[in-house]
Design an enzyme around this catalytic site. Structure first.
Site, mmCIF file in Angstrom:
data_model
loop_
_atom_site.group_PDB
_atom_site.id
_atom_site.type_symbol
_atom_site.label_atom_id
_atom_site.label_comp_id
_atom_site.label_asym_id
_atom_site.label_seq_id
_atom_site.Cartn_x
_atom_site.Cartn_y
_atom_site.Cartn_z
ATOM 1 C CE1 TYR A 1 -19.835 -39.811 -15.372
ATOM 2 C CE2 TYR A 1 -21.107 -41.767 -14.830
ATOM 3 C CZ TYR A 1 -20.525 -40.941 -15.767
ATOM 4 O OH TYR A 1 -20.645 -41.248 -17.099
ATOM 5 C CE LYS B 1 -15.420 -26.261 -23.432
ATOM 6 N NZ LYS B 1 -14.964 -26.048 -24.833
ATOM 7 C CG ASP C 1 -13.813 -28.212 -27.436
ATOM 8 O OD1 ASP C 1 -12.741 -28.317 -26.809
ATOM 9 O OD2 ASP C 1 -14.324 -27.090 -27.703
ATOM 10 C CG ASP D 1 -19.561 -42.375 -20.160
ATOM 11 O OD1 ASP D 1 -19.418 -43.601 -20.342
ATOM 12 O OD2 ASP D 1 -20.629 -41.773 -20.343
ATOM 13 C CG ASP E 1 -19.677 -45.120 -25.712
ATOM 14 O OD1 ASP E 1 -19.191 -45.786 -24.765
ATOM 15 O OD2 ASP E 1 -20.894 -45.147 -26.005
HETATM 16 C C1 IPM Z 1 -19.903 -46.826 -18.630
HETATM 17 C C2 IPM Z 1 -21.385 -46.548 -18.582
HETATM 18 C C3 IPM Z 1 -21.807 -45.994 -17.217
HETATM 19 C C4 IPM Z 1 -21.055 -44.683 -17.013
HETATM 20 C C5 IPM Z 1 -23.340 -45.783 -17.080
HETATM 21 C C6 IPM Z 1 -24.068 -47.098 -17.200
HETATM 22 C C7 IPM Z 1 -23.731 -45.092 -15.805
HETATM 23 O O1 IPM Z 1 -21.750 -45.696 -19.623
HETATM 24 O O2 IPM Z 1 -19.422 -47.616 -17.806
HETATM 25 O O3 IPM Z 1 -19.222 -46.297 -19.506
HETATM 26 O O4 IPM Z 1 -21.488 -43.622 -17.477
HETATM 27 O O5 IPM Z 1 -19.998 -44.729 -16.383
HETATM 28 MN MN MN Z 2 -20.164 -45.340 -21.041
#
Ligand code: IPM
Ligand code: MN
Ligand code: NAD
Length: 344
Positions: free
Chosen positions: A131, A182, A215, A239, A243
């Site tokens: 990042y 990884k 993975d 990240d 999700d």
């Molecule tokens: C998160 C988002 C951000 C990230 C994006 C918007 C850059 O996906 O906060 O999870 O990847 O950190």
């Molecule tokens: Mn995210």
């Protein structure tokens, strides 16, 4: 004590879910909320993502609440880079704390999983990795294009997040910490994660410390999430798996997060983004934002206020008084009403 909170609703559904989180914060008392207009609209109107002293402005508050940033009219995502990623870097918010807690069995997409099996915390390193934006492109737009994006891993950065994860487990009486990297393929950067992990784990003999390649972690999170208490990993992997963690809780609309530097001004936001297809329709689920507000109060030392909010959310979820993404019939505002009613 009254806490001064900067509120950045941002873009898309960020504005709608923030409005509900703000109502909940106002009902929780002792918060002075200051709205900041930084967003895609603001950038497109002024050419400025945030003012030159923007990070100092944020530092002057007790905490920052963000809805979401991201808008198709800003394809290079410049404003989100400055406001969201920039704040993580400049305020050195090295802990991205993303709890994964299933509030009702019916919400989990995995068959037969109960709330006690989906209850763990992910600690995502939040200030380095891929990042940092170091790299560049040579001969862009041609068939000879070379694109380089460096992944930065420092001893300081890895050590502090791994220690934070173990310390969290110890103080909460949790017995399992899993570090995911990884290192089989990324033999340089992730060798550092291995070294730090092996040093730190030796200081926590009461904790069962395990390692998984990222993975395999993704696979086990779906197959058997009950084996995890605390997961620690790098910025990008964190990240992605959060999700997945959002999905385990019923969808991204349920997931909360904090960007934290212990003892300093920290920033709280739902895990989800601005979801352009849902924006402006009063359909977005406000729970991730509301639980992020609760996390903010907890971090500010107001555990009781945070608990009250969590109980109100749990009650609304149990009664099905929620938005359509999690099986209800309510709009964003009405789902906020349902939680507010239960706060009183
Ligand atoms: C998160 C988002 C951000 C990230 C994006 C918007 C850059 O996906 O906060 O999870 O990847 O950190
Ligand atoms: Mn995210
Ligand atoms: P997203 O999280 O915005 O949405 C993905 C999908 O998840 C949505 O289409 C929707 O189906 C569902 N969803 C997300 N939040 C929801 C909610 N509250 N209620 C109901 N359903 C919900 O991810 P994306 O589509 O990949 O990204 C959209 C924009 O948001 C991009 O510009 C991205 O960069 C940005 N983004 C910002 C943040 C942030 O500000 N922290 C986080 C992630 C993505």
């Amino acid at each position: 004590m009254t806490h001064r909170i900067a509120v950045i609703p941002g873009d898309g559904i960020g504005k709608e879910v923030t409005a509900q989180a703000v109502r909940v914060l106002e009902a929780s008392g002792d918060c002075e909320l200051h709205a900041l207009p930084w967003s895609a609209d603001h950038y497109l109107a002024t050419g400025e993502t945030m003012p030159a002293n923007g990070y100092d402005v944020l530092r002057s508050f007790d905490a920052v609440f963000v809805g979401a940033l991201g808008d198709p009219r800003v394809p290079d995502n410049r404003h989100a880079r400055d406001i969201l990623l920039g704040t993580r870097f400049e305020l050195d918010l090295y802990v991205n704390y993303r709890p994964v807690r299933l509030l009702h069995q019916g919400l989990c997409p995995l068959k037969g999983r109960t709330p006690d099996e989906v209850d763990f915390a992910v600690f995502r390193e939040n200030t380095e990795g891929v990042y940092v934006g170091i790299g560049g492109r040579f001969k862009p737009g041609t068939d000879d294009e070379v694109a380089i994006q460096e992944e930065i891993n420092t001893f300081k950065g890895v050590n502090r997040i791994v220690r934070h994860a173990f310390e969290f487990a110890r103080t909460r009486g949790l017995t399992r910490v899993c570090m995911a990297d990884k290192s089989n393929a990324m033999a340089q950067g992730h060798a550092l994660w291995q070294r730090v992990f092996h040093t730190v784990r030796a200081e926590y003999p009461e904790i069962t410390a395990t390692h998984l390649y990222i993975d395999a972690l993704a696979m086990f999170l779906v197959q058997d999430p009950g084996q995890f208490d605390v997961i620690v990993t790098n910025n990008l992997f964190g990240d992605i798996v959060t999700d997945l963690g959002g999905a385990l809780q019923g969808g991204l609309g349920m997931a909360a997060s904090g960007n934290i530097h212990p003892g300093r001004t920290s920033m709280f936001e739902p895990v989800h983004g601005s979801a352009p297809p849902l924006a402006g329709k009063n359909v977005a689920n406000p729970i991730g934002a509301i639980l992020s507000a609760a996390l903010m109060l907890e971090t500010l030392g107001r555990a009781e206020d945070a608990k009250r909010i969590e109980r109100a959310v749990e009650s609304a979820v149990h009664d099905g008084d929620v938005t359509r993404d999690v099986g209800g019939t309510l709009g964003t505002r009405e789902a906020g009403d349902a939680i507010l009613r239960r706060l009183r």
